[in-house]
Design an enzyme around this catalytic site. Structure first.
Site, PDB file in Angstrom:
ATOM      1  N   SER A  84       0.846  -1.391  -0.038  1.00  0.00           N
ATOM      2  CA  SER A  84       0.005  -0.031   0.028  1.00  0.00           C
ATOM      3  C   SER A  84       0.741   1.382  -0.134  1.00  0.00           C
ATOM      4  CB  SER A  84      -0.790  -0.018   1.326  1.00  0.00           C
ATOM      5  OG  SER A  84      -1.470   1.171   1.525  1.00  0.00           O
ATOM      6  N   TYR A 137      -1.262   0.358  10.489  1.00  0.00           N
ATOM      7  CA  TYR A 137      -1.214  -0.293   9.266  1.00  0.00           C
ATOM      8  C   TYR A 137      -0.047   0.327   8.270  1.00  0.00           C
ATOM      9  CZ  TYR A 137      -3.689  -1.457   4.813  1.00  0.00           C
ATOM     10  OH  TYR A 137      -4.079  -1.910   3.631  1.00  0.00           O
ATOM     11  N   LYS A 139       2.468  -2.329   6.488  1.00  0.00           N
ATOM     12  CA  LYS A 139       2.940  -2.067   5.155  1.00  0.00           C
ATOM     13  C   LYS A 139       4.417  -1.828   4.843  1.00  0.00           C
ATOM     14  CE  LYS A 139      -1.177  -3.349   3.559  1.00  0.00           C
ATOM     15  NZ  LYS A 139      -1.616  -4.512   2.720  1.00  0.00           N
TER      16      LYS A 139
END
Length: 263
Positions: free
Chosen positions: A145, A158, A162
């Site tokens: 991402s 997150y 990632k």
């Protein structure tokens, strides 16, 4: 690409919705048999299975929590037994809680890592061990991402997970060179998936989409086409790379605001 993957077997995690589901269907349309891993939204996996089997491809449903290493290893063994081989892996399973790190619920913080980072690692390790044992190479796509590079607020766990995936992907690509296993990543932009509706209403999503460089969210099928490219012969000279299908989010698109120019 109607038959470029004929005779190949793919395992897709997070295959009951969003990018994972769209990818499973795209790989089958390209000729692959597909194992669909999921933990939630089983109806999405079952409907994808029906679509795939209607195309004459074989499927296997794998309701497994990817954060459970032993269960993941058993799943990969089951896939290899069922189909006789494993050639392609796509890791799309994800979990994320969005809140300021100062007040974050640490259970959600840790689950984000357990699923989004450790889960991808467990599946990568087990699947590549199978590919190495087969001795015929393989292809892996890690769904990463732009969060790996952009410090989006209220997404610390997150963002960190990632970023870790990117380095995991590159390290795996180096170590697997002797085994002819290609490992690449993909950066989807903000994509219209059921997961986004965990946080936003349809009205909010549509309004937010207008602030993006291309004035819309990505569709899962668009990202799936990028993943299909990464596992196809067309990308045979790519490994350790990231394909960015981010809708221009890394561009200085904010500089267009107020200029009177339309993107």
């Amino acid at each position: 690409m109607s038959a470029v993957l004929r005779g190949q077997v793919a395992l897709v995690t997070g295959a009951s919705s969003g990018i994972g589901r769209a990818t499973a269907i795209a790989l089958a349309q390209a000729g692959a048999d597909v194992a669909l891993n999921y933990l939630t939204l089983p109806e999405g996996a079952i409907s994808a299975q029906k679509i795939i089997e209607e195309q004459g491809r074989r499927t296997l449903l794998c309701p497994v929590d990817v954060s459970d290493q032993a269960a993941v290893e058993q799943m990969v063994e089951q896939v290899a037994r069922h189909f006789g081989r494993l050639d392609i892996l796509v890791t799309a399973a994800v979990f994320s809680e969005r809140e300021p790190f100062l007040t974050a619920d640490m259970a959600g913080f840790r689950k984000t890592f357990d699923v989004s980072m450790w889960g991808a690692f467990y599946v990568l390790r087990a699947a590549c061990r199978q590919m190495v044992a087969q001795g015929q190479g393989g292809r892996v796509v890690i769904v990463s991402s732009p969060h790996a590079q952009i410090a989006f607020p209220n997404c610390m766990a997150y963002n960190m997970a990632k970023a870790a995936l990117d380095q995991m992907m590159r390290t795996a690509a180096v170590e697997l060179l002797p085994h002819r296993i290609r490992v690449n990543g993909i950066y989807p932009g903000w994509t219209d998936t059921p997961g986004e509706r965990k946080y936003y209403s349809e009205e909010v999503l549509q309004k937010a989409a207008q602030t993006l460089p291309l004035r819309r969210l990505a569709q899962p099928e668009e990202i799936a086409r990028g993943i299909l490219f990464l596992v196809s012969p067309d990308s045979d000279y790519m490994t350790g790379s990231i394909l960015s299908m981010d809708g221009g989010i890394f561009l200085p698109w904010w500089s267009k605001r107020g200029s009177g120019e339309n993107l």
